[in-house]
Design a protein around this motif. Structure first.
Motif, short mmCIF file in Angstrom:
data_model
loop_
_atom_site.label_atom_id
_atom_site.label_comp_id
_atom_site.label_asym_id
_atom_site.label_seq_id
_atom_site.Cartn_x
_atom_site.Cartn_y
_atom_site.Cartn_z
N ALA A 2 0.83 -1.20 0.00
CA ALA A 2 0.00 0.00 0.00
C ALA A 2 0.87 1.25 0.00
O ALA A 2 1.93 1.30 0.62
N SER A 3 0.40 2.26 -0.71
CA SER A 3 1.08 3.55 -0.70
C SER A 3 0.86 4.23 0.65
O SER A 3 -0.04 3.84 1.41
N PRO A 4 1.64 5.26 0.98
CA PRO A 4 1.40 6.00 2.23
C PRO A 4 -0.02 6.56 2.30
O PRO A 4 -0.63 6.55 3.37
N LEU A 5 -0.56 7.01 1.17
CA LEU A 5 -1.93 7.53 1.15
C LEU A 5 -2.94 6.42 1.47
O LEU A 5 -3.84 6.61 2.29
N GLU A 6 -2.79 5.27 0.82
CA GLU A 6 -3.70 4.15 1.08
C GLU A 6 -3.61 3.71 2.54
O GLU A 6 -4.63 3.41 3.17
N SER A 7 -2.41 3.68 3.07
CA SER A 7 -2.22 3.29 4.48
C SER A 7 -2.90 4.28 5.42
O SER A 7 -3.53 3.89 6.40
N PHE A 8 -2.76 5.59 5.12
CA PHE A 8 -3.41 6.62 5.93
C PHE A 8 -4.92 6.43 5.92
O PHE A 8 -5.57 6.43 6.98
N ILE A 9 -5.49 6.27 4.74
CA ILE A 9 -6.95 6.15 4.61
C ILE A 9 -7.47 4.89 5.30
O ILE A 9 -8.47 4.93 6.02
N THR A 10 -6.78 3.78 5.12
CA THR A 10 -7.18 2.53 5.78
C THR A 10 -7.15 2.69 7.30
O THR A 10 -8.10 2.30 7.99
N ALA A 11 -6.10 3.28 7.82
CA ALA A 11 -5.98 3.47 9.27
C ALA A 11 -7.04 4.44 9.78
O ALA A 11 -7.63 4.23 10.85
N PHE A 12 -7.30 5.51 9.02
CA PHE A 12 -8.31 6.50 9.44
C PHE A 12 -9.69 5.85 9.57
O PHE A 12 -10.37 6.03 10.58
#
Length: 167
Positions: A2-12
């Motif tokens: 996952a990209s940093p953006l995808e990781s951020f969104i998943t965690a959020f």
């Protein structure tokens, strides 16, 4: 991977689905202290308002499960590269669905799934700690309201104005 953006969104959204007090604290920490979050026609600005909004949004449901189905960056909006070549944008749109487990009304324990869209604007995407300064959600809450036994009626003499009642 996952990209940093995808990781951020998943965690959020995983944090968004946590109803505990610790979940509320973690959720609010995704925002700057002066951030504005808008859900439909209601806006909440600042840490205290976001905390109160977050605590109140659990009243009609016992569980939520968000799934982001699409993530879209905005063309022409500046993004900032990460070390692995991924871009972390200033602004992003997300499309998904959320499944609620009802906590009140005639269908307690039943699930209702609705689609949603969201817009995130980051204060400084170059920062190590990503924080949203704006967050907007569009969601049709009609299925959730109806499942709770509420009635939605157009206000007589209005154009598009509705009222929600329990009768």
């Amino acid at each position: 991977m996952a990209s940093p953006l995808e990781s951020f969104i998943t965690a959020f959204y995983k944090t968004s689905d946590d109803s505990s007090p610790a979940g509320t604290t973690a959720y609010v920490n995704y925002f700057t202290p002066t951030a504005t979050a808008t859900f439909g026609l209601k806006s909440f600005t600042g840490t205290d308002a976001l905390t109160k909004m977050r605590e109140g949004m659990w009243a009609p449901v016992s569980k939520r499960h968000h799934v982001a189905e699409g993530i879209y960056t905005v063309p022409g909006v500046t993004g900032y590269g990460e070390g692995d070549g991924h871009i972390f944008p200033q602004e992003v749109m997300i499309r998904g669905k959320v499944t609620y487990t009802l906590a009140k009304g005639p269908h307690i324990g039943e699930e209702v799934t609705v689609g949603w869209a969201a817009r995130m604007v980051f204060e400084d995407p170059r920062s190590e700690e990503k924080k949203m300064k704006e967050y907007t959600v569009w969601l049709d809450s009609t299925p959730l309201l109806v499942a709770q036994g509420l009635v939605i009626r157009e206000v007589e003499g209005s154009v598009g104005e509705v009222s929600v009642t329990d009768k």
